[in-house]
Write a protein that holds these residues in place. Structure first.
Motif, short mmCIF file in Angstrom:
data_model
loop_
_atom_site.label_atom_id
_atom_site.label_comp_id
_atom_site.label_asym_id
_atom_site.label_seq_id
_atom_site.Cartn_x
_atom_site.Cartn_y
_atom_site.Cartn_z
N GLY A 109 0.82 -1.21 0.00
CA GLY A 109 0.00 0.00 0.00
C GLY A 109 0.85 1.26 0.00
N SER A 110 0.20 2.39 0.20
CA SER A 110 0.90 3.67 0.19
C SER A 110 1.59 3.91 1.53
N GLY A 111 2.55 4.82 1.53
CA GLY A 111 3.27 5.16 2.75
C GLY A 111 3.28 6.66 3.00
N GLY A 112 3.66 7.04 4.20
CA GLY A 112 3.69 8.45 4.55
C GLY A 112 4.89 9.18 3.99
N ALA A 113 5.87 8.43 3.50
CA ALA A 113 7.07 9.02 2.91
C ALA A 113 7.29 8.41 1.53
N MET A 114 7.83 9.21 0.62
CA MET A 114 8.09 8.77 -0.75
C MET A 114 9.52 9.15 -1.13
N LEU A 115 10.23 8.21 -1.74
CA LEU A 115 11.53 8.49 -2.30
C LEU A 115 11.44 8.33 -3.81
N SER A 116 11.87 9.36 -4.54
CA SER A 116 11.85 9.29 -6.00
C SER A 116 13.28 9.27 -6.52
N VAL A 117 13.51 8.41 -7.52
CA VAL A 117 14.82 8.28 -8.15
C VAL A 117 14.62 8.44 -9.64
N ARG A 118 15.20 9.51 -10.20
CA ARG A 118 15.09 9.77 -11.64
C ARG A 118 16.41 9.44 -12.31
N PHE A 119 16.35 8.62 -13.36
CA PHE A 119 17.58 8.15 -13.97
C PHE A 119 17.32 7.75 -15.42
N ASP A 120 18.34 7.25 -16.08
CA ASP A 120 18.22 6.81 -17.47
C ASP A 120 18.83 5.42 -17.61
N ILE A 121 18.35 4.68 -18.58
CA ILE A 121 18.91 3.39 -18.95
C ILE A 121 19.18 3.44 -20.45
N GLU A 165 -1.77 24.41 -22.09
CA GLU A 165 -1.30 24.61 -20.72
C GLU A 165 0.22 24.77 -20.66
N SER A 166 0.94 24.09 -21.54
CA SER A 166 2.40 24.16 -21.49
C SER A 166 2.98 25.25 -22.38
N LYS A 167 2.18 25.79 -23.27
CA LYS A 167 2.66 26.79 -24.21
C LYS A 167 3.27 27.99 -23.49
N ASP A 168 4.44 28.40 -23.94
CA ASP A 168 5.16 29.58 -23.46
C ASP A 168 5.72 29.44 -22.05
N ARG A 169 5.59 28.27 -21.42
CA ARG A 169 6.16 28.09 -20.09
C ARG A 169 7.67 27.88 -20.19
N LYS A 170 8.42 28.57 -19.33
CA LYS A 170 9.87 28.50 -19.35
C LYS A 170 10.41 27.57 -18.25
N ASP A 171 9.54 27.04 -17.41
CA ASP A 171 9.98 26.24 -16.27
C ASP A 171 10.11 24.76 -16.59
N LEU A 172 9.62 24.32 -17.75
CA LEU A 172 9.54 22.90 -18.07
C LEU A 172 10.90 22.34 -18.50
N LEU A 173 11.33 21.31 -17.80
CA LEU A 173 12.58 20.63 -18.10
C LEU A 173 12.29 19.32 -18.83
N ALA A 174 13.33 18.64 -19.28
CA ALA A 174 13.15 17.38 -19.99
C ALA A 174 12.53 16.34 -19.06
N PRO A 175 11.62 15.52 -19.56
CA PRO A 175 11.00 14.47 -18.73
C PRO A 175 12.05 13.47 -18.23
N ALA A 176 11.81 12.93 -17.05
CA ALA A 176 12.62 11.83 -16.55
C ALA A 176 12.25 10.58 -17.34
N ARG A 177 13.23 9.86 -17.88
CA ARG A 177 12.94 8.69 -18.73
C ARG A 177 12.55 7.48 -17.89
N TRP A 178 13.22 7.28 -16.75
CA TRP A 178 12.92 6.17 -15.86
C TRP A 178 12.79 6.69 -14.44
N VAL A 179 11.88 6.10 -13.68
CA VAL A 179 11.64 6.55 -12.31
C VAL A 179 11.45 5.34 -11.41
#
Length: 225
Positions: A109-121, A165-179
């Protein structure tokens, strides 16, 4: 386990001037709107547990399938942002948004804490690495204070699609390929789970963030307008 076979994972910072508005919008409009889309089943928001975690916020939307994320209902919302959405997202910073398939999901199930790992393969390593990584996550999910261990794969084409919604936004970075997402009872639970992942060189230089749960939105019939 996650609630479906698709997920939208979003990491972002918020400028100080828009912080209060972000909380009001996210709680009272954005999360109800998103989870109200057919096929969206749950939305969760997390905030950084320490100063080393960047960006500050992590939001996860779970969908019944990856096709839901590609569907017309979700796309229509992205192409018809409300005035409140436009005003609030103008304060977003360092945003990464990945539309993903759930490759593996283990746990109770879900937990009160989450760890995210963004990486590439590397493409030529996927066939070999993914089964080994999935096995390691299954072992991590059996640790005493880990409630979930998940592997997500981003679709670059869908994640990078231009919308109103994304048009003209300057804050958007490249998507994480693997998580990789680990869910636990507390942030200290992640040490043993991360040790199981150290065998993978691709994860040693990954972007790692530790987050605490702030809010969950379950399925609703709420609609804009």
């Amino acid at each position: 386990m996650l609630a479906g076979e698709g997920a939208v994972a979003i990491w972002n910072d918020i400028a100080k001037a828009g912080r209060a508005e972000f909380y009001a919008w996210h709680l009272h409009e954005h999360m109800p709107e998103r989870v109200g889309i057919p096929g969206f089943v749950r939305g969760r928001r997390y905030r950084a547990a320490d100063g080393a975690t960047q960006p500050e916020f992590f939001t996860l939307y779970e969908t019944s399938s990856f096709q839901v994320i590609q569907g017309s209902d979700y796309l229509s919302r992205l192409n018809e942002p409300t005035d409140w959405t436009r005003a609030t997202t103008a304060h977003f910073q360092t945003t990464t948004r990945s539309l993903t398939r759930v490759v593996a999901s283990h746990g109770v199930g879900s937990g009160g804490a989450m760890l995210s790992v963004r990486f590439d393969i590397a493409d030529d390593a996927v066939h070999d690495m993914v089964p080994r990584l999935t096995s390691a996550l299954e072992a991590a999910a059996r640790l005493p204070r880990i409630s979930g261990a998940h592997l997500l794969r981003s679709d670059a084409g869908v994640s990078g699609q231009s919308t109103a919604e994304s048009k003209d936004r300057k804050d958007l970075l490249a998507p994480a390929r693997w998580v990789v997402l680990l869910e636990g009872c507390d942030v200290d639970a992640f040490g043993a789970a991360l040790a199981l992942l150290q065998q993978f060189t691709e994860l040693r230089e990954a972007a790692v963030g530790r987050y605490l749960h702030e809010h969950t939105r379950l399925k609703t019939a709420w609609q804009v307008g």
